[in-house]
Design an enzyme around this catalytic site. Structure first.
Site, mmCIF file in Angstrom:
data_model
loop_
_atom_site.group_PDB
_atom_site.id
_atom_site.type_symbol
_atom_site.label_atom_id
_atom_site.label_comp_id
_atom_site.label_asym_id
_atom_site.label_seq_id
_atom_site.Cartn_x
_atom_site.Cartn_y
_atom_site.Cartn_z
ATOM 1 N N SER A 156 0.829 -1.197 0.000
ATOM 2 C CA SER A 156 0.000 0.000 0.000
ATOM 3 C C SER A 156 0.870 1.257 0.000
ATOM 4 O O SER A 156 1.674 1.442 -0.920
ATOM 5 C CB SER A 156 -0.968 -0.041 1.182
ATOM 6 N N ASP A 389 -15.882 -33.058 -25.444
ATOM 7 C CA ASP A 389 -17.295 -32.700 -25.581
ATOM 8 C C ASP A 389 -17.740 -32.790 -27.026
ATOM 9 O O ASP A 389 -16.949 -33.095 -27.932
ATOM 10 C CB ASP A 389 -17.567 -31.320 -24.981
#
Length: 566
Positions: A156, A389
């Site tokens: 920070s 798939d």
């Protein structure tokens, strides 16, 4: 490469530097309660440095110049096993965090960095710690250390200090700190001197990169996710606030207190440490999209961890999703995903594409969300289950104990059917759905010949020869330098993953597809046209550190539709 690779030193060097930097930053917040880094660090006091400035009772150094007296820093030494000093750490503390801190003064410094005098943020380190840094430089030189032996870290406001020191390092303190290592966490600013600073943070942290360099703009009050060369740009702290639809009804802003939960939450460092530990780490870079679960314990078993596209610019490329050591729900999207469950009984979902799913320890489940007949399955006999798939997407899965399909029920309802993954197929009660036919090699070199259309050939380890005169065959050479022969009617898939080696394909046809999954430095967006060359009658495609030779194939026979990089 690695997300935290610093100055192109490589992923291992980047990991080691990150580990020191995060520990130093945490220590700066709580020097009496936070363990020091495991690599034998210890505080260095004012007397050893020959420093005459203000020092707290716990050895913390305070800012020197009026207006900067709330600034605080720690100086630590790194020692080898014989007790020799081999490095120095400078850790700037961020806002608050210590019982004796001047939080109001810190907030004033934050505000002035944003809207105060020109170069306030850039000159922060000199104004706060000019004399201290002179003493540190002299101490380092006296002990035979160079700037390359110095790690500068902070979180920070402390990260702002890191960027400030980097900005000034070439012209101040005799230029000693020019080549130091600068790792900042959640810094609101970024040094303009280039890539000598690595700015690490979460994109949904409103403090991280809130200033454009050191400049406040209108964007500072909203989304400020523009690309920064020195920063990690797409890492998401997937905490309860990010997951909550209600809490995201208002715009993302540094003015919204709810958004600050991504700035200093308990899972901040833990999430980044799990990135370092990930099996996918070497596949990542500073611009990679990483979704890191930091949900509370009560939310983990009820919330899907996924890329929700909040608080930042749209993500591109493959997505990496990292779970915890508890039970997680982890969900990929329609693109290419790398999902890691770690410990715990995890649940996985994915909407398609080319994916790698690592279940980790525990009883893990992959929910297909469609009928089982929409998929085909192959087992390489070496611990990997391949799920293909209906659209051709492939998921490579490990440590998945069960699959759940969604089948038609009475009327318009659906029902979930759980299938146990066994060596022979998927088992539900007495019903066994067998895997696609495959021939599996071992750790040695093997010669495998496809028996039927649709076969899978798994070389696994060793230098293998894979042959087929059928169509729609999937070749998976595995590790080693493999040779593949196809004389069938085409439409084959050649799948390469990880350190696949130097392979050759004979009989390549334009209807074939080459799929590269999890190859370092060759992820989604890899342009094969920039890495392909003609070698006599053959075409050589360089993929990361490895290559595939298409025997007897010219460059004109290639097209982008024939290649997938994930």
């Amino acid at each position: 490469m690695g997300l935290f690779d610093y100055k192109n030193a490589g992923s291992e060097a980047g990991k080691a530097l990150y580990s020191d930097a995060i520990a130093l930053a945490l220590y700066a917040y709580t020097p009496t309660g936070q363990p020091l880094p495991a690599t034998a660090w210890a505080p260095i006091g004012a007397s050893a440095l020959g420093y005459q400035g203000k020092v707290g009772t716990q050895g913390t150094f305070y800012g020197e110049k009026d207006g900067f007296t709330s600034a605080e820093a720690e100086i630590l030494g790194k020692y080898d096993g014989a007790g020799n000093l081999i490095g120095l750490g400078i850790a700037f503390r961020g806002t608050g965090g210590l019982g004796y801190s001047d939080t109001f003064g810190d907030m004033k410094n934050n505000l002035l960095a944003a809207v105060g005098p020109v170069d306030y943020a850039s000159n922060y380190a000199k104004n706060a710690f000019d004399s201290l840094l002179k003493s540190v430089a002299a101490f380092a030189i006296a002990h035979g250390l160079s700037a390359r032996d110095v790690v500068v870290s902070g979180h920070s406001l402390g990260g702002l200090g890191v960027n400030s020191l980097a900005e000034l390092s070439g012209n101040d303190w005799g230029g000693f700190f020019k080549d130091a290592n600068y790792i900042a966490f959640a810094s609101p600013t970024q040094s303009a001197t280039g890539n000598n600073v690595l700015n690490i943070g979460y994109e949904n942290d409103p403090v991280f990169r809130v200033l454009d360099g050191t400049t406040f703009s209108s964007g500072s009050l909203g989304k400020h996710d523009g690309h920064q060369d020195s920063a990690t740009n797409n890492v998401v702290n997937f905490n309860d606030q990010y997951a909550s639809t209600a809490q995201n009804l208002v715009p993302f802003s540094i003015l919204n207190p709810l958004n600050w939960s991504a700035h200093g939450s308990p899972g901040y460092a833990d999430g980044l440490n799990r990135v370092i530990d990930s099996a996918f780490y070497d596949l990542t870079g500073k611009d990679s999209t990483l979704i890191v679960s930091n949900l509370s314990a009560s939310s983990r078993g009820a919330t899907w961890v996924e890329d929700l596209g909040r608080s930042g610019e749209p993500h591109t490329g493959s997505t990496f999703i990292i779970g915890t050591d508890s039970a997680d729900w982890l969900k990929g999207g329609a693109g290419n995903d790398f999902i890691e469950g770690r410990d715990g009984n995890d649940r996985f979902r994915d909407d398609g594409g080319f994916n790698i799913l690592l279940g980790g320890k525990g009883n893990n489940t992959f929910e297909l969300l469609k009928p089982l007949q929409n998929f085909s399955f192959a087992n390489d006999g070496d611990g990997t289950l391949f799920v293909r798939d209906a659209y051709g997407g492939i998921s490579m899965t490990r440590d998945i104990g069960a699959l759940v399909s969604q089948e038609s029920g009475s009327w318009w309802s659906t029902r979930d059917i759980t299938w146990t993954v066994t060596g022979n197929g998927l088992l539900n009660g007495n019903e066994l759905t067998r895997y696609s036919h495959s021939l599996n090699g071992d750790a040695l070199g093997n010669t495998l010949l496809a028996d039927a259309q649709g076969d899978w050939l798994f070389g696994n380890g060793g230098d293998d020869v894979l042959r087929s005169d059928k169509g729609h065959v999937t070749f998976v050479g595995g590790n080693g330098n493999d040779v593949m022969h196809s004389t069938g009617d085409g439409s084959n898939t050649f799948l390469f993953s990880g350190a696949f080696g130097f392979d050759a394909i004979n009989g390549y046809q334009g209807s074939d597809t080459l799929v590269f999954m999890g190859v370092e430095d060759a992820g989604q967006g890899y342009d094969y046209r920039q890495h392909v060359s003609q070698a006599g009658q053959d075409t050589v495609l360089k993929v990361g550190d490895f290559s595939v030779t298409l025997v007897g194939v010219g460059l004109d026979n290639l097209s982008t539709s024939g290649f997938v990089f994930a």
